[in-house]
Motif scaffolding. Structure first.
Motif, PDB file in Angstrom:
ATOM      1  N   ARG A 302     -55.930 130.653  47.945  1.00 29.06           N
ATOM      2  CA  ARG A 302     -54.961 131.745  47.956  1.00 29.06           C
ATOM      3  C   ARG A 302     -55.490 132.932  47.154  1.00 29.06           C
ATOM      4  NH1 ARG A 302     -49.707 130.345  49.111  1.00 29.06           N
ATOM      5  NH2 ARG A 302     -48.893 131.925  47.679  1.00 29.06           N
ATOM      6  N   THR A 303     -55.067 134.120  47.575  1.00 30.04           N
ATOM      7  CA  THR A 303     -55.335 135.322  46.797  1.00 30.04           C
ATOM      8  C   THR A 303     -54.076 135.673  45.998  1.00 30.04           C
ATOM      9  OG1 THR A 303     -54.633 136.719  48.634  1.00 30.04           O
ATOM     10  CG2 THR A 303     -56.983 136.236  48.461  1.00 30.04           C
ATOM     11  N   THR A 304     -54.265 136.231  44.815  1.00 32.68           N
ATOM     12  CA  THR A 304     -53.121 136.586  43.968  1.00 32.68           C
ATOM     13  C   THR A 304     -53.034 138.078  43.688  1.00 32.68           C
ATOM     14  OG1 THR A 304     -54.416 136.176  41.963  1.00 32.68           O
ATOM     15  CG2 THR A 304     -53.125 134.330  42.835  1.00 32.68           C
ATOM     16  N   THR A 305     -54.069 138.828  44.040  1.00 33.74           N
ATOM     17  CA  THR A 305     -54.057 140.272  43.789  1.00 33.74           C
ATOM     18  C   THR A 305     -54.135 141.065  45.097  1.00 33.74           C
ATOM     19  OG1 THR A 305     -56.449 140.171  43.402  1.00 33.74           O
ATOM     20  CG2 THR A 305     -55.014 140.098  41.469  1.00 33.74           C
ATOM     21  N   LEU A 306     -55.043 140.720  45.963  1.00 36.65           N
ATOM     22  CA  LEU A 306     -55.161 141.348  47.279  1.00 36.65           C
ATOM     23  C   LEU A 306     -54.364 140.544  48.298  1.00 36.65           C
ATOM     24  CD1 LEU A 306     -59.055 141.698  47.353  1.00 36.65           C
ATOM     25  CD2 LEU A 306     -57.441 143.504  46.741  1.00 36.65           C
ATOM     26  N   THR A 307     -54.109 141.144  49.457  1.00 33.08           N
ATOM     27  CA  THR A 307     -53.615 140.330  50.562  1.00 33.08           C
ATOM     28  C   THR A 307     -54.794 139.553  51.140  1.00 33.08           C
ATOM     29  OG1 THR A 307     -54.011 141.977  52.299  1.00 33.08           O
ATOM     30  CG2 THR A 307     -51.886 142.079  51.119  1.00 33.08           C
ATOM     31  N   ALA A 308     -54.493 138.427  51.775  1.00 32.20           N
ATOM     32  CA  ALA A 308     -55.555 137.619  52.371  1.00 32.20           C
ATOM     33  C   ALA A 308     -56.331 138.396  53.433  1.00 32.20           C
ATOM     34  CB  ALA A 308     -54.973 136.334  52.941  1.00 32.20           C
ATOM     35  N   PRO A 309     -55.662 139.139  54.341  1.00 35.56           N
ATOM     36  CA  PRO A 309     -56.443 139.916  55.319  1.00 35.56           C
ATOM     37  C   PRO A 309     -57.356 140.951  54.659  1.00 35.56           C
ATOM     38  CG  PRO A 309     -54.190 139.655  56.082  1.00 35.56           C
ATOM     39  CD  PRO A 309     -54.217 139.152  54.667  1.00 35.56           C
ATOM     40  N   GLU A 310     -56.888 141.587  53.577  1.00 35.35           N
ATOM     41  CA  GLU A 310     -57.728 142.572  52.894  1.00 35.35           C
ATOM     42  C   GLU A 310     -58.936 141.891  52.261  1.00 35.35           C
ATOM     43  OE1 GLU A 310     -57.421 146.098  49.477  1.00 35.35           O
ATOM     44  OE2 GLU A 310     -55.676 144.827  49.912  1.00 35.35           O
ATOM     45  N   PHE A 311     -58.720 140.722  51.637  1.00 32.20           N
ATOM     46  CA  PHE A 311     -59.831 139.986  51.041  1.00 32.20           C
ATOM     47  C   PHE A 311     -60.838 139.581  52.121  1.00 32.20           C
ATOM     48  CE2 PHE A 311     -61.859 135.991  49.811  1.00 32.20           C
ATOM     49  CZ  PHE A 311     -62.397 136.328  48.575  1.00 32.20           C
ATOM     50  N   ARG A 331     -50.243 136.115  54.396  1.00 30.40           N
ATOM     51  CA  ARG A 331     -50.515 137.230  53.483  1.00 30.40           C
ATOM     52  C   ARG A 331     -51.336 136.802  52.283  1.00 30.40           C
ATOM     53  NH1 ARG A 331     -48.287 141.944  53.974  1.00 30.40           N
ATOM     54  NH2 ARG A 331     -48.433 142.336  51.720  1.00 30.40           N
ATOM     55  N   SER A 332     -51.339 135.494  51.992  1.00 30.63           N
ATOM     56  CA  SER A 332     -52.065 135.057  50.790  1.00 30.63           C
ATOM     57  C   SER A 332     -53.015 133.884  51.013  1.00 30.63           C
ATOM     58  CB  SER A 332     -51.070 134.672  49.688  1.00 30.63           C
ATOM     59  OG  SER A 332     -50.232 133.621  50.122  1.00 30.63           O
ATOM     60  N   ASP A 333     -52.951 133.218  52.152  1.00 34.40           N
ATOM     61  CA  ASP A 333     -53.723 131.987  52.365  1.00 34.40           C
ATOM     62  C   ASP A 333     -54.957 132.217  53.228  1.00 34.40           C
ATOM     63  OD1 ASP A 333     -51.943 130.110  51.011  1.00 34.40           O
ATOM     64  OD2 ASP A 333     -50.528 130.614  52.601  1.00 34.40           O
ATOM     65  N   LEU A 334     -56.059 131.586  52.827  1.00 34.29           N
ATOM     66  CA  LEU A 334     -57.320 131.674  53.555  1.00 34.29           C
ATOM     67  C   LEU A 334     -57.957 130.294  53.677  1.00 34.29           C
ATOM     68  CD1 LEU A 334     -57.583 134.349  51.212  1.00 34.29           C
ATOM     69  CD2 LEU A 334     -58.884 135.042  53.229  1.00 34.29           C
ATOM     70  N   ARG A 335     -58.981 130.215  54.520  1.00 32.32           N
ATOM     71  CA  ARG A 335     -59.688 128.949  54.728  1.00 32.32           C
ATOM     72  C   ARG A 335     -61.173 129.215  54.893  1.00 32.32           C
ATOM     73  NH1 ARG A 335     -59.357 125.428  60.259  1.00 32.32           N
ATOM     74  NH2 ARG A 335     -60.861 127.043  60.867  1.00 32.32           N
ATOM     75  N   VAL A 336     -61.991 128.342  54.316  1.00 31.45           N
ATOM     76  CA  VAL A 336     -63.423 128.321  54.604  1.00 31.45           C
ATOM     77  C   VAL A 336     -63.813 126.891  54.977  1.00 31.45           C
ATOM     78  CG1 VAL A 336     -64.095 130.312  53.208  1.00 31.45           C
ATOM     79  CG2 VAL A 336     -63.947 128.060  52.132  1.00 31.45           C
ATOM     80  N   VAL A 337     -64.787 126.781  55.888  1.00 35.07           N
ATOM     81  CA  VAL A 337     -65.205 125.465  56.388  1.00 35.07           C
ATOM     82  C   VAL A 337     -66.724 125.415  56.497  1.00 35.07           C
ATOM     83  CG1 VAL A 337     -64.876 123.717  58.176  1.00 35.07           C
ATOM     84  CG2 VAL A 337     -63.099 125.450  57.793  1.00 35.07           C
ATOM     85  N   PRO A 338     -67.410 124.761  55.573  1.00 37.16           N
ATOM     86  CA  PRO A 338     -68.850 124.548  55.750  1.00 37.16           C
ATOM     87  C   PRO A 338     -69.104 123.574  56.890  1.00 37.16           C
ATOM     88  CG  PRO A 338     -68.059 123.383  53.806  1.00 37.16           C
ATOM     89  CD  PRO A 338     -66.911 124.199  54.313  1.00 37.16           C
ATOM     90  N   HIS A 339     -70.280 123.673  57.496  1.00 45.31           N
ATOM     91  CA  HIS A 339     -70.538 122.924  58.723  1.00 45.31           C
ATOM     92  C   HIS A 339     -72.016 122.596  58.856  1.00 45.31           C
ATOM     93  CE1 HIS A 339     -71.911 126.834  60.173  1.00 45.31           C
ATOM     94  NE2 HIS A 339     -70.746 127.330  59.769  1.00 45.31           N
ATOM     95  N   LEU A 340     -72.398 122.151  60.034  1.00 48.31           N
ATOM     96  CA  LEU A 340     -73.755 121.687  60.323  1.00 48.31           C
ATOM     97  C   LEU A 340     -74.825 122.673  59.881  1.00 48.31           C
ATOM     98  CD1 LEU A 340     -75.648 119.643  61.803  1.00 48.31           C
ATOM     99  CD2 LEU A 340     -75.174 120.905  63.908  1.00 48.31           C
ATOM    100  N   GLN A 341     -74.573 123.968  60.021  1.00 51.99           N
ATOM    101  CA  GLN A 341     -75.596 124.961  59.724  1.00 51.99           C
ATOM    102  C   GLN A 341     -75.325 125.744  58.448  1.00 51.99           C
ATOM    103  OE1 GLN A 341     -74.996 125.946  63.640  1.00 51.99           O
ATOM    104  NE2 GLN A 341     -76.787 124.828  64.367  1.00 51.99           N
ATOM    105  N   THR A 342     -74.496 125.185  57.562  1.00 54.38           N
ATOM    106  CA  THR A 342     -74.259 125.788  56.255  1.00 54.38           C
ATOM    107  C   THR A 342     -75.177 125.131  55.234  1.00 54.38           C
ATOM    108  OG1 THR A 342     -71.923 126.098  56.817  1.00 54.38           O
ATOM    109  CG2 THR A 342     -72.536 126.331  54.507  1.00 54.38           C
ATOM    110  N   THR A 343     -75.954 125.940  54.514  1.00 55.87           N
ATOM    111  CA  THR A 343     -76.881 125.418  53.518  1.00 55.87           C
ATOM    112  C   THR A 343     -76.330 125.597  52.107  1.00 55.87           C
ATOM    113  OG1 THR A 343     -78.036 127.519  53.215  1.00 55.87           O
ATOM    114  CG2 THR A 343     -78.801 126.092  55.037  1.00 55.87           C
TER     115      THR A 343
END
Length: 362
Positions: A302-311, A331-343
């Protein structure tokens, strides 16, 4: 590897999903050499091999290969129900919230989300959702509950794994009530990698199970629905009805089969990188994450200062370290997903981009 592999200006690290992977050279070779037929006629040898292997891994009689996980889930719902039936799902279930509300227009069913934690619900919650016997006249006025759907791992809950004992208690309650059961196991491979529990153990007790080859396993496309032979035959009809009839599908099925045999064991690498990302995110002012909640390959924060889309937009614009693609979900939640080609280098570079984006520095 991320576009523009390695650190430095111009690097683009794609962490939107584990669906963004590209076939490896070995996978491409397997696809190029695949024997093919016509799947719509049921004679593509590579598709048949993939279906047999998937059913074997899940402890089911049969499986049907389809283009997408959404189609796999939706033909399962249609095979289990008739229009007007009720389907019970967990909170935030992908089968409803991530598939454009498909159960209603495609199967004509009533969807009832249950309350629970991290996308899961227990046996008591399931029992409380069942109709009380008020006699045949009142029964005719209700949408009968026919199907219960679970999701493991749970996408919306950040790749959470259903504890096997909780799942078994819920399935026992569903069985006692005479309900059909479906598991959206798009990332079931990750649950097994995280716990060491075989996929067949997680699948046991469910009438049907959806698994995906194009997410964590890195194949270019495809999912499969596994279950009893007669029910899968019914699902094949709906596959055709919904436009899922392949022709020389063995070319892509060979990529899925390669992924199944070669990429399951390496999933723990993605889990390690997800935990590294979570720990790094927790140290950045303006961002909040619970590293202890990261069980597999998905990190929700989550972001606490910016909106998630702005971040997210700042990360896409990037800085000297590179650029990061990621998804905002509110407005505040985001996701990241490492995968097969993430080093590992990608992870460190991404964290530097996140630090700059959160602070507003270039």
């Amino acid at each position: 590897m991320s576009a523009g592999a390695g650190n430095g200006a111009g690097v683009v690290i794609d962490l939107r999903s584990d669906t963004v992977t590209r076939p490896t050279e070995a996978m491409r070779a397997a696809m190029a050499a695949a024997p093919v037929g016509d799947d719509a006629y049921g004679d593509d040898p590579s598709v048949l091999a993939l279906e047999r292997r998937t059913a074997e891994l899940l402890g089911k009689e049969d499986a049907v290969y389809v283009p997408t996980g959404t189609m796999s889930n939706q033909i399962a719902l249609r095979a289990h129900t008739e229009p007007g039936d009720t389907v019970l799902i967990g909170p935030g279930a992908h089968v409803w919230f991530g598939e454009a509300g498909a159960p209603s227009p495609i199967s004509g069913v009533v969807v009832r989300p249950l309350e629970g934690e991290r996308g899961m619900f227990d046996a008591d919650t399931l029992r409380d959702a069942l109709h009380i016997d008020m006699g045949p006249v009142r029964a005719r006025m209700q949408a009968p509950v026919r199907l219960v759907c679970a999701e493991n791992t749970h996408n919306g809950a950040g790749g959470a794994v259903w504890p096997l004992d909780l799942q078994r208690e819920m399935l026992a309650a569903a069985r006692d009530a005479g309900l059909a059961t479906h598991l959206d196991g798009a990332r079931l491979w990750n649950a097994t990698a995280a716990t060491g529990i075989p996929e067949a153990d997680f699948a046991e007790g469910f009438d049907t199970v959806n698994v995906c080859f194009s997410k964590a396993l890195g194949a270019p496309l495809g999912s499969a629905l596994a279950g009893p032979r007669d029910l899968i035959e019914r699902a094949r009809r709906f596959k055709q009805l919904y436009g899922g009839g392949f022709r020389q599908a063995g070319i892509v099925a060979a990529g899925a089969l390669y992924a199944l045999e070669h990429n399951r064991k390496r999933l723990t690498e993605d889990h390690v990188r997800a935990k590294t990302l979570a720990r790094g995110l927790a140290e950045i002012p303006g961002l909040e994450v619970d590293p202890g909640a990261v069980e597999t390959n998905i990190v929700r924060f989550r972001t606490t200062t910016l909106t998630a889309p702005e971040f997210a937009n700042r990360c896409r614009t990037g800085n000297g370290a590179g650029k990061v693609l990621l998804n905002a979900y509110s407005r505040s939640d985001l996701r990241v997903v490492p995968h097969l080609q993430t080093t590992e280098e990608d992870v460190e570079c991404a964290l530097e981009v996140f630090r700059c984006a959160a602070s507003g520095s270039g």
